[in-house]
Structure formats: C-alpha cells, structure tokens
Design a protein around this motif. Structure first.
Motif, mmCIF file in Angstrom:
data_model
loop_
_atom_site.group_PDB
_atom_site.id
_atom_site.type_symbol
_atom_site.label_atom_id
_atom_site.label_comp_id
_atom_site.label_asym_id
_atom_site.label_seq_id
_atom_site.Cartn_x
_atom_site.Cartn_y
_atom_site.Cartn_z
ATOM 1 N N TYR A 1 2.952 0.727 -19.492
ATOM 2 C CA TYR A 1 4.143 0.614 -18.644
ATOM 3 C C TYR A 1 3.713 0.263 -17.216
ATOM 4 C CZ TYR A 1 8.509 1.361 -16.288
ATOM 5 O OH TYR A 1 9.641 1.165 -15.539
ATOM 6 N N CYS A 2 4.141 -0.905 -16.744
ATOM 7 C CA CYS A 2 3.821 -1.376 -15.394
ATOM 8 C C CYS A 2 5.035 -1.235 -14.493
ATOM 9 C CB CYS A 2 3.414 -2.847 -15.413
ATOM 10 S SG CYS A 2 1.879 -3.148 -16.281
ATOM 11 N N GLU A 3 4.797 -0.800 -13.282
ATOM 12 C CA GLU A 3 5.820 -0.758 -12.243
ATOM 13 C C GLU A 3 5.520 -1.925 -11.318
ATOM 14 O OE1 GLU A 3 9.151 0.864 -10.471
ATOM 15 O OE2 GLU A 3 8.144 1.823 -12.145
ATOM 16 N N CYS A 4 6.490 -2.805 -11.120
ATOM 17 C CA CYS A 4 6.273 -4.013 -10.318
ATOM 18 C C CYS A 4 6.256 -3.693 -8.826
ATOM 19 C CB CYS A 4 7.361 -5.041 -10.599
ATOM 20 S SG CYS A 4 7.371 -5.617 -12.310
ATOM 21 N N TYR A 5 5.443 -4.452 -8.081
ATOM 22 C CA TYR A 5 5.400 -4.324 -6.629
ATOM 23 C C TYR A 5 6.742 -4.737 -6.039
ATOM 24 C CZ TYR A 5 0.277 -4.098 -6.958
ATOM 25 O OH TYR A 5 -1.013 -3.752 -7.241
ATOM 26 N N PRO A 6 7.026 -4.303 -4.795
ATOM 27 C CA PRO A 6 8.246 -4.755 -4.124
ATOM 28 C C PRO A 6 8.279 -6.285 -4.062
ATOM 29 C CG PRO A 6 7.217 -2.970 -2.886
ATOM 30 C CD PRO A 6 6.253 -3.365 -3.973
ATOM 31 N N GLY A 7 9.440 -6.841 -4.325
ATOM 32 C CA GLY A 7 9.590 -8.292 -4.329
ATOM 33 C C GLY A 7 9.364 -8.913 -5.696
ATOM 34 N N TYR A 8 9.056 -8.075 -6.706
ATOM 35 C CA TYR A 8 8.850 -8.546 -8.074
ATOM 36 C C TYR A 8 9.735 -7.756 -9.017
ATOM 37 C CZ TYR A 8 4.668 -10.838 -6.295
ATOM 38 O OH TYR A 8 3.799 -11.634 -5.594
ATOM 39 N N GLU B 1 0.828 -1.212 0.000
ATOM 40 C CA GLU B 1 0.000 0.000 0.000
ATOM 41 C C GLU B 1 0.860 1.260 0.000
ATOM 42 O OE1 GLU B 1 -3.974 -1.623 2.309
ATOM 43 O OE2 GLU B 1 -2.211 -1.049 3.487
ATOM 44 N N LEU B 2 1.937 1.266 0.762
ATOM 45 C CA LEU B 2 2.861 2.398 0.756
ATOM 46 C C LEU B 2 3.504 2.581 -0.615
ATOM 47 C CD1 LEU B 2 4.590 1.926 4.228
ATOM 48 C CD2 LEU B 2 3.033 3.771 3.561
ATOM 49 N N PHE B 3 3.879 1.472 -1.248
ATOM 50 C CA PHE B 3 4.456 1.516 -2.590
ATOM 51 C C PHE B 3 3.467 2.125 -3.582
ATOM 52 C CE2 PHE B 3 4.782 -0.533 -6.752
ATOM 53 C CZ PHE B 3 6.072 -0.160 -7.122
ATOM 54 N N ILE B 4 2.212 1.665 -3.539
ATOM 55 C CA ILE B 4 1.188 2.175 -4.455
ATOM 56 C C ILE B 4 0.972 3.674 -4.242
ATOM 57 C CG2 ILE B 4 -1.274 2.080 -5.032
ATOM 58 C CD1 ILE B 4 -1.099 -0.972 -4.494
ATOM 59 N N MET B 5 0.880 4.103 -2.981
ATOM 60 C CA MET B 5 0.695 5.533 -2.703
ATOM 61 C C MET B 5 1.873 6.350 -3.221
ATOM 62 S SD MET B 5 -1.154 5.764 1.028
ATOM 63 C CE MET B 5 -0.108 4.608 1.897
ATOM 64 N N ASP B 6 3.093 5.844 -3.034
ATOM 65 C CA ASP B 6 4.290 6.546 -3.493
ATOM 66 C C ASP B 6 4.319 6.649 -5.015
ATOM 67 O OD1 ASP B 6 6.871 7.794 -3.125
ATOM 68 O OD2 ASP B 6 7.756 5.913 -3.832
ATOM 69 N N VAL B 7 4.041 5.542 -5.701
ATOM 70 C CA VAL B 7 4.058 5.537 -7.168
ATOM 71 C C VAL B 7 2.980 6.452 -7.724
ATOM 72 C CG1 VAL B 7 3.617 4.087 -9.190
ATOM 73 C CG2 VAL B 7 5.147 3.279 -7.410
ATOM 74 N N ARG C 1 10.448 -7.002 -13.463
ATOM 75 C CA ARG C 1 9.867 -7.081 -14.808
ATOM 76 C C ARG C 1 10.733 -7.996 -15.660
ATOM 77 N NH1 ARG C 1 4.966 -6.104 -16.054
ATOM 78 N NH2 ARG C 1 4.659 -5.677 -18.219
ATOM 79 N N GLU C 2 10.108 -9.024 -16.232
ATOM 80 C CA GLU C 2 10.825 -9.951 -17.103
ATOM 81 C C GLU C 2 9.839 -10.517 -18.121
ATOM 82 O OE1 GLU C 2 12.823 -14.140 -16.258
ATOM 83 O OE2 GLU C 2 13.936 -12.487 -15.317
ATOM 84 N N ASN C 3 10.198 -10.443 -19.388
ATOM 85 C CA ASN C 3 9.357 -10.940 -20.481
ATOM 86 C C ASN C 3 7.949 -10.334 -20.440
ATOM 87 O OD1 ASN C 3 11.444 -12.601 -21.441
ATOM 88 N ND2 ASN C 3 10.870 -14.225 -20.022
ATOM 89 N N GLY C 4 7.874 -9.043 -20.114
ATOM 90 C CA GLY C 4 6.594 -8.344 -20.121
ATOM 91 C C GLY C 4 5.696 -8.644 -18.940
ATOM 92 N N ARG C 5 6.232 -9.264 -17.881
ATOM 93 C CA ARG C 5 5.433 -9.601 -16.699
ATOM 94 C C ARG C 5 6.219 -9.276 -15.436
ATOM 95 N NH1 ARG C 5 2.359 -15.172 -17.424
ATOM 96 N NH2 ARG C 5 1.603 -14.359 -15.481
ATOM 97 N N CYS C 6 5.495 -9.103 -14.345
ATOM 98 C CA CYS C 6 6.137 -8.924 -13.038
ATOM 99 C C CYS C 6 6.208 -10.293 -12.370
ATOM 100 C CB CYS C 6 5.330 -7.954 -12.165
ATOM 101 S SG CYS C 6 5.352 -6.251 -12.750
ATOM 102 N N ILE C 7 7.432 -10.781 -12.183
ATOM 103 C CA ILE C 7 7.628 -12.102 -11.582
ATOM 104 C C ILE C 7 8.349 -11.955 -10.250
ATOM 105 C CG2 ILE C 7 7.629 -13.291 -13.817
ATOM 106 C CD1 ILE C 7 10.708 -13.469 -13.500
ATOM 107 N N THR C 8 8.238 -12.988 -9.427
ATOM 108 C CA THR C 8 8.880 -12.978 -8.116
ATOM 109 C C THR C 8 10.383 -12.805 -8.261
ATOM 110 O OG1 THR C 8 7.179 -14.466 -7.277
ATOM 111 C CG2 THR C 8 9.156 -14.265 -5.963
ATOM 112 N N PHE C 9 10.933 -11.903 -7.458
ATOM 113 C CA PHE C 9 12.380 -11.636 -7.455
ATOM 114 C C PHE C 9 13.010 -12.517 -6.405
ATOM 115 C CE2 PHE C 9 15.959 -9.148 -8.497
ATOM 116 C CZ PHE C 9 16.690 -8.965 -7.343
ATOM 117 N N TYR C 10 13.996 -13.280 -6.789
ATOM 118 C CA TYR C 10 14.660 -14.204 -5.839
ATOM 119 C C TYR C 10 15.862 -13.572 -5.229
ATOM 120 C CZ TYR C 10 11.637 -17.634 -7.985
ATOM 121 O OH TYR C 10 10.541 -18.316 -8.427
#
Length: 102
Positions: A84-91, A14-20, A93-102
């Motif tokens: 243009y999508c901004e990925c949530y924290p922990g994700y 929610e903080l990320f969304i408000m900031d973006v 952008r790869e191949n046009g999608r927001c995927i889990t960041f390891y």
C-alpha cells in the motif's frame, strides 16, 4: 541573508513523509521462545521480529525497525503498509501508480 531557522526548513514532501511515518504501523511482531538457562523462572523470553509483509531495516542497529514491503510501483509516494503506497502531495493513485494530480 535569510534567517537561519528558515534556511533549513523541511520541504512540503519532507513534512508529508514525517507525518505519514509518524502514523505508520511498526510492523513488529512478538513471540515467546524458550531460552536455555538454569533458572526455570526465566525460561521464556519475548523475541521481536518483523511481521509478514515487513522486512528488517538493517541500517537501524540499536533496535528492531521493520519497513513495509511494496511489490507494486511506489514511485512518487511512500510505502506505508504491505503493498500500500501513499502518494506524495500533488499526486494521486491511479492504476496502481502515483501520477501527477491536475
């Protein structure tokens, strides 16, 4: 019992969304149109509308609010500009999608 100001604290997402959203373009364009009035001094009016790539948010009735249109997959992220999508924290952008960041 927890302290009341901590019970309803916004989540990291929610903080990320408000900031973006606070830094997003409004997507509002303006144009001059001729109004049908008797007084020639006030013939031209400025009208606001959604710029290309944005659509009107009808839930906001008291003002013009334009939201960007993302035609690609924006799951696990937020659409911040046309296509243009901004990925949530922990994700990431790869191949046009927001995927889990390891």
């Amino acid at each position: 019992m927890g302290q009341f100001w901590k019970m309803n604290a916004p989540s990291e997402r929610e903080l990320f969304i408000m900031d973006v959203r606070s830094t997003m373009s409004a997507g509002i364009c303006y144009k001059q149109v001729e109004a049908k009035v008797n007084d020639p001094e006030v013939r031209m009016r400025t009208v606001s509308y959604c710029c290309p790539g944005y659509k009107r948010n009808r839930l906001v009735r008291h003002a013009v609010r334009c939201d960007p249109i993302c035609n690609n997959d924006c799951n696990n992220g937020i659409c911040v500009a046309p296509d243009y999508c901004e990925c949530y924290p922990g994700y990431k952008r790869e191949n046009g999608r927001c995927i889990t960041f390891y």
